[in-house]
Design an enzyme around this catalytic site. Sequence first.
Site, short mmCIF file in Angstrom:
data_model
loop_
_atom_site.label_atom_id
_atom_site.label_comp_id
_atom_site.label_asym_id
_atom_site.label_seq_id
_atom_site.Cartn_x
_atom_site.Cartn_y
_atom_site.Cartn_z
N ASP A 1 -2.93 -26.55 -66.40
CA ASP A 1 -2.93 -25.81 -67.65
C ASP A 1 -2.00 -24.61 -67.47
O ASP A 1 -1.46 -24.37 -66.37
CB ASP A 1 -4.36 -25.38 -68.00
CG ASP A 1 -4.60 -25.28 -69.51
OD1 ASP A 1 -3.62 -25.13 -70.26
OD2 ASP A 1 -5.77 -25.33 -69.94
N HIS B 1 -8.75 -18.89 -71.24
CA HIS B 1 -7.60 -18.06 -71.59
C HIS B 1 -7.86 -16.59 -71.21
O HIS B 1 -6.91 -15.83 -70.98
CB HIS B 1 -7.31 -18.13 -73.09
CG HIS B 1 -6.72 -19.44 -73.51
ND1 HIS B 1 -7.51 -20.53 -73.84
CD2 HIS B 1 -5.43 -19.85 -73.64
CE1 HIS B 1 -6.72 -21.54 -74.17
NE2 HIS B 1 -5.47 -21.16 -74.05
#
Length: 364
Positions: A257, A185
Site C-alpha cells: 500500500d 492512513h
Amino acid sequence: MSPLALRQQIGQLLVAGFDGLELPVELKALAREFSIGGVILFKRNVEDPDQVKDVARQIEALGTELPPWVAVDQEGGRVARLKRPFTEWPPMIALGRSGSTDLARRFGRALAEELSAVGVTLDYAPVLDVLTSTNNPAIGDRALAETVDVVSELGRVIITELQNAGIAACGKHFPGHGDTSVDSHHELPIVEHPPDRLRAIEFRPFEEAIAAQVASIITAHILVPSLDPEWPATLSRRIVTGILRNELHFTGVIFTDDMEMQALAARWPVPDACVQAVAAGCDGVLVCSGNTALQFAALEALVHAVEDERLPWSQIEGSLLRHRRMKERFLATRAGRTPEPHGWRSVLGRESHAAIAEEIARFV
C-alpha cells in the site's frame, strides 16, 4: 552490473504518484534515470477522459521496453478516481448485498471496458477484506460483504472479468483489513485474531483470488501480533514471504500500500521502510504523494541496499521476473484489446453500464 543498469532495474520496483494534470518534468527525469515500473492516477490527476487518455500515453512513453503501468484505484463508491462521464459505480457493499455473481460479472466487464478505453492497465481492485467490524473507517462500504463466502465468490468473479478484458487486477489488503477500528492512513491498526481464525476468514478471499490467477496483491499496513509481533504486515517477512508467497503459493506481484501512509511513515522514514518492505518480499512499493525527491530517495535507498548486500540480488531478480511476466501478460497485447480510436468515448457511461450501476444501487 553497471550502476546505470542497476538503477534501471531497481526503478521497476516503484509505482509513483504525481501532482497536477500532466506528468511533471521531475517525474519524467526520474523515469529516465530509473525506468520506473508504473504511475498511479488519483482524483487530482483527472480532468476529463481526453486528458486521462493523453496522460496514459505519456506514461506508456516513459518505458524503454515494456511500458510502465497506468494504475488507478477504481473500486466504486468513495474510492473512485474517474467520475462522470465515466460510469459512477455504487459502493461495493451494495454489490455484495445483491449476492449475484451475474451482476458482479457484468460490473467487472463494464468497469474493464471503461478503464481500457482511456489507457488504464492496472486497477487496484477489488477489495478482498471481509467486513467483520462494521466500525471500520478504512474499509467500511468498500468491502463486498460481511461474510467470507460472498467476498470470496464475488471477488473472484470481478478479478476474472477485469483480467479477461485485459486489465490487471489487484486484491487488497493482505492479510485482511476488515476487522480494524482505526484507519491506516492515520495510525497503525492492530488485528488481534489467532492464526486459525485468520486462515478461516481473512485469508480465504485471497486464496480464491490466487486460484483465479489474480495478477497482483496489495499488503495491509496493519500489525497482526499472532503472525508477527514486531513488524506490520507490509514489512513482515513472516507474512509476505512466509504466508502469502510460501503458504498460499502466490506467484504474482506483491505491491505495498502507499508507503507514505502514517501507519508506517510515522514510525519509519519512507526510504528505510521501502527497503524493509522489499526485504520482506514485496515486489513493488507505492510512493503516491507526488514528492519526487522522496521517490528518488526511496529508489536510492534500494540501490544502496543491493550494493551493500542487505538485499540479495537473487531476490530482486525474482521480483523483476514477476513484474516482467505480469507486464507481458497484460501489456504486450493491450493494443489489440482497446476500442477503436474513434469509438472509445462511447464506452464511457454508456446506457448498458448505467443500467448495471442502477441495478447495484438498489441494494445500497
